[in-house]
Write a protein that holds these residues in place. Structure first.
Motif, PDB file in Angstrom:
ATOM      1  N   VAL A 205      37.371  59.225  37.216  1.00  0.00           N
ATOM      2  CA  VAL A 205      38.082  59.699  38.413  1.00  0.00           C
ATOM      3  C   VAL A 205      37.107  59.896  39.570  1.00  0.00           C
ATOM      4  O   VAL A 205      37.386  59.509  40.714  1.00  0.00           O
ATOM      5  CB  VAL A 205      38.831  61.006  38.102  1.00  0.00           C
ATOM      6  CG1 VAL A 205      39.358  61.645  39.390  1.00  0.00           C
ATOM      7  CG2 VAL A 205      39.986  60.748  37.146  1.00  0.00           C
ATOM      8  N   VAL A 206      35.938  60.482  39.279  1.00  0.00           N
ATOM      9  CA  VAL A 206      34.943  60.722  40.329  1.00  0.00           C
ATOM     10  C   VAL A 206      34.448  59.395  40.916  1.00  0.00           C
ATOM     11  O   VAL A 206      34.366  59.233  42.140  1.00  0.00           O
ATOM     12  CB  VAL A 206      33.764  61.542  39.771  1.00  0.00           C
ATOM     13  CG1 VAL A 206      32.623  61.589  40.784  1.00  0.00           C
ATOM     14  CG2 VAL A 206      34.213  62.955  39.432  1.00  0.00           C
ATOM     15  N   ILE A 207      34.124  58.428  40.045  1.00  0.00           N
ATOM     16  CA  ILE A 207      33.570  57.154  40.516  1.00  0.00           C
ATOM     17  C   ILE A 207      34.600  56.378  41.333  1.00  0.00           C
ATOM     18  O   ILE A 207      34.308  55.899  42.437  1.00  0.00           O
ATOM     19  CB  ILE A 207      33.074  56.319  39.320  1.00  0.00           C
ATOM     20  CG1 ILE A 207      31.850  56.988  38.693  1.00  0.00           C
ATOM     21  CG2 ILE A 207      32.726  54.895  39.766  1.00  0.00           C
ATOM     22  CD1 ILE A 207      31.432  56.374  37.369  1.00  0.00           C
ATOM     23  N   THR A 208      35.817  56.247  40.795  1.00  0.00           N
ATOM     24  CA  THR A 208      36.842  55.504  41.539  1.00  0.00           C
ATOM     25  C   THR A 208      37.227  56.239  42.821  1.00  0.00           C
ATOM     26  O   THR A 208      37.501  55.613  43.848  1.00  0.00           O
ATOM     27  CB  THR A 208      38.086  55.273  40.670  1.00  0.00           C
ATOM     28  OG1 THR A 208      38.572  56.543  40.165  1.00  0.00           O
ATOM     29  CG2 THR A 208      37.768  54.364  39.488  1.00  0.00           C
TER      30      THR A 208
ATOM     31  N   PRO B  14      35.831  44.482  49.076  1.00  0.00           N
ATOM     32  CA  PRO B  14      34.979  44.087  47.957  1.00  0.00           C
ATOM     33  C   PRO B  14      35.705  44.335  46.635  1.00  0.00           C
ATOM     34  O   PRO B  14      36.496  45.278  46.516  1.00  0.00           O
ATOM     35  CB  PRO B  14      33.760  44.998  48.106  1.00  0.00           C
ATOM     36  CG  PRO B  14      33.762  45.416  49.540  1.00  0.00           C
ATOM     37  CD  PRO B  14      35.199  45.471  49.953  1.00  0.00           C
ATOM     38  N   LEU B  15      35.418  43.480  45.649  1.00  0.00           N
ATOM     39  CA  LEU B  15      36.143  43.552  44.380  1.00  0.00           C
ATOM     40  C   LEU B  15      36.029  44.930  43.732  1.00  0.00           C
ATOM     41  O   LEU B  15      37.009  45.482  43.229  1.00  0.00           O
ATOM     42  CB  LEU B  15      35.627  42.468  43.426  1.00  0.00           C
ATOM     43  CG  LEU B  15      36.412  42.292  42.122  1.00  0.00           C
ATOM     44  CD1 LEU B  15      37.851  41.886  42.411  1.00  0.00           C
ATOM     45  CD2 LEU B  15      35.735  41.245  41.233  1.00  0.00           C
ATOM     46  N   LEU B  16      34.830  45.516  43.750  1.00  0.00           N
ATOM     47  CA  LEU B  16      34.620  46.827  43.128  1.00  0.00           C
ATOM     48  C   LEU B  16      35.461  47.895  43.830  1.00  0.00           C
ATOM     49  O   LEU B  16      36.060  48.761  43.175  1.00  0.00           O
ATOM     50  CB  LEU B  16      33.139  47.189  43.189  1.00  0.00           C
ATOM     51  CG  LEU B  16      32.696  48.401  42.361  1.00  0.00           C
ATOM     52  CD1 LEU B  16      33.002  48.169  40.878  1.00  0.00           C
ATOM     53  CD2 LEU B  16      31.205  48.670  42.559  1.00  0.00           C
ATOM     54  N   VAL B  17      35.511  47.816  45.167  1.00  0.00           N
ATOM     55  CA  VAL B  17      36.308  48.774  45.926  1.00  0.00           C
ATOM     56  C   VAL B  17      37.795  48.585  45.630  1.00  0.00           C
ATOM     57  O   VAL B  17      38.546  49.553  45.476  1.00  0.00           O
ATOM     58  CB  VAL B  17      36.033  48.613  47.437  1.00  0.00           C
ATOM     59  CG1 VAL B  17      37.043  49.419  48.254  1.00  0.00           C
ATOM     60  CG2 VAL B  17      34.619  49.056  47.769  1.00  0.00           C
ATOM     61  N   GLU B  18      38.220  47.331  45.535  1.00  0.00           N
ATOM     62  CA  GLU B  18      39.629  47.039  45.249  1.00  0.00           C
ATOM     63  C   GLU B  18      40.045  47.642  43.912  1.00  0.00           C
ATOM     64  O   GLU B  18      41.100  48.275  43.806  1.00  0.00           O
ATOM     65  CB  GLU B  18      39.833  45.523  45.240  1.00  0.00           C
ATOM     66  CG  GLU B  18      41.281  45.106  45.028  1.00  0.00           C
ATOM     67  CD  GLU B  18      41.461  43.598  45.022  1.00  0.00           C
ATOM     68  OE1 GLU B  18      42.575  43.138  44.684  1.00  0.00           O
ATOM     69  OE2 GLU B  18      40.483  42.885  45.343  1.00  0.00           O
ATOM     70  N   TYR B  19      39.202  47.441  42.897  1.00  0.00           N
ATOM     71  CA  TYR B  19      39.512  48.017  41.584  1.00  0.00           C
ATOM     72  C   TYR B  19      39.491  49.545  41.632  1.00  0.00           C
ATOM     73  O   TYR B  19      40.337  50.216  41.040  1.00  0.00           O
ATOM     74  CB  TYR B  19      38.528  47.508  40.533  1.00  0.00           C
ATOM     75  CG  TYR B  19      38.860  46.141  39.995  1.00  0.00           C
ATOM     76  CD1 TYR B  19      40.103  45.876  39.425  1.00  0.00           C
ATOM     77  CD2 TYR B  19      37.939  45.105  40.053  1.00  0.00           C
ATOM     78  CE1 TYR B  19      40.416  44.622  38.919  1.00  0.00           C
ATOM     79  CE2 TYR B  19      38.248  43.838  39.554  1.00  0.00           C
ATOM     80  CZ  TYR B  19      39.491  43.611  38.994  1.00  0.00           C
ATOM     81  OH  TYR B  19      39.808  42.368  38.506  1.00  0.00           O
TER      82      TYR B  19
ATOM     83  N   PHE C 274      42.096  54.632  40.885  1.00  0.00           N
ATOM     84  CA  PHE C 274      41.909  56.056  41.176  1.00  0.00           C
ATOM     85  C   PHE C 274      43.192  56.876  41.041  1.00  0.00           C
ATOM     86  O   PHE C 274      43.199  57.896  40.332  1.00  0.00           O
ATOM     87  CB  PHE C 274      41.300  56.237  42.563  1.00  0.00           C
ATOM     88  CG  PHE C 274      41.240  57.665  43.015  1.00  0.00           C
ATOM     89  CD1 PHE C 274      40.430  58.584  42.352  1.00  0.00           C
ATOM     90  CD2 PHE C 274      42.018  58.106  44.074  1.00  0.00           C
ATOM     91  CE1 PHE C 274      40.388  59.912  42.756  1.00  0.00           C
ATOM     92  CE2 PHE C 274      41.982  59.426  44.485  1.00  0.00           C
ATOM     93  CZ  PHE C 274      41.167  60.331  43.828  1.00  0.00           C
ATOM     94  N   PRO C 275      44.310  56.509  41.678  1.00  0.00           N
ATOM     95  CA  PRO C 275      45.508  57.357  41.539  1.00  0.00           C
ATOM     96  C   PRO C 275      46.033  57.424  40.120  1.00  0.00           C
ATOM     97  O   PRO C 275      46.517  58.478  39.674  1.00  0.00           O
ATOM     98  CB  PRO C 275      46.523  56.695  42.482  1.00  0.00           C
ATOM     99  CG  PRO C 275      46.025  55.319  42.704  1.00  0.00           C
ATOM    100  CD  PRO C 275      44.540  55.371  42.592  1.00  0.00           C
TER     101      PRO C 275
END
Length: 292
Positions: free
Chosen positions: A13-16, A57-62, A67-68
């Motif tokens: 949760v923190v990372i996403t 960016p792919l990482l941000v998209e994931y 996250f929710p």
């Protein structure tokens, strides 16, 4: 090896969440500024270029996608309801191996995930509750037993009969049958009897299982200290529980009573039965019921 799932969930949760926040305050505005500069330089903007410049960016998209979902799972699991699977027969006949149960996480107070510190007191365990707690000898493991003794109680067990504060806990015979847990060909298979008794603990009526030929432990008495709970399995002759705290002659691992800060929650329902979670063995919902 025991995986600390609550810790992994909090980290996820923190990372996403950080990825989503970074995109909100830095990467997103940066992409929009770059698009605005490009559109100002050309007469007709290329839609392909605009799409590429606005793509996350792919990482941000994931991260933003998960996250929710992870946050909802964390809130539900940490503060409301958590599922567990029963791995042993220590709570038979109430709970069978392979039962999937639901545990109320706020019945005894709101606790912070991972550190399990109580921040809001709501209620205390009551005699007869089926409770999940962290195993005192290894807090990474969850145990499930029934609350028998409350702080300040004198609990006695003699001749396979339970006494609380000097009064015998009432029981009545429900069924007498052969021991179905013995493997085929066992020499005692046709003579080993099991008694199913109805027991009244406080306001709770429930069934317990007693084996006629099982060893009868020596009579003992315990005083439950403040902030602790005396726990017993409903399968009275096959349960590693609080009775073996000061019984070095018993072939069980000693762990004693459960401190308040090791409580996980109150088990309240069976929602599925699946003893061997494999594709060829489908789950059953025939045991769906409230837990008493």
């Amino acid at each position: 090896m025991h995986i600390n799932f609550p810790l992994l969930l909090v980290l996820a949760v923190v990372i996403t969440g950080l990825l989503a926040l970074i995109d909100l305050v830095w990467l997103g505005p940066k992409r929009r500024r770059a698009r605005a500069v490009y559109e100002a330089k050309v007469d007709v903007a290329d839609p392909v270029v605009l799409e590429r410049m606005g793509k996350e960016p792919l990482l941000v998209e994931y991260g933003k996608s998960f996250f929710p979902v992870l946050l909802v799972v964390l809130v539900l699991r940490s503060f409301l309801v958590e599922p567990f699977q029963i791995p042993s027969g220590s709570m038979k006949p109430t709970l069978e191996v392979g039962d999937f149960i639901l545990v109320n996480k706020f019945a005894y107070g709101i606790r912070l995930p991972v550190i399990d510190s109580k921040v809001i007191a709501i209620g205390d365990p009551e005699r007869g509750d089926v409770m999940v707690f962290r195993y005192p000898n290894d807090p990474r493991i969850n145990y499930i037993k029934r609350v028998v003794g409350l702080p300040g109680d004198r609990v006695s067990y003699a001749g396979k009969e339970l006494f609380i504060n000097g009064e015998k806990v009432p029981t009545s015979v429900v069924e007498v049958k052969l021991d179905e847990d013995l493997p085929a060909g066992h020499p005692m298979q046709n003579i080993a009897e099991v008694r199913i008794l109805e027991e009244q603990l406080g306001e709770v009526e429930h069934h317990i299982r007693v084996e006629r030929l099982a060893r009868t432990p020596a009579a003992q008495e315990w005083l439950v200290p403040p902030g602790h709970y005396f726990m017993m399995g409903d399968n009275r002759d096959n349960s590693n529980d609080s009775r073996y705290w000061n019984a070095p002659d018993m072939p069980r691992e000693l762990w004693g009573m459960v401190p308040d800060n090791y409580i996980v929650g109150k088990a309240f329902a069976i929602w599925m039965h699946w003893p061997e979670p494999k594709l060829r063995n489908l789950p059953s919902f025939s045991r769906v019921a409230l837990i008493h």
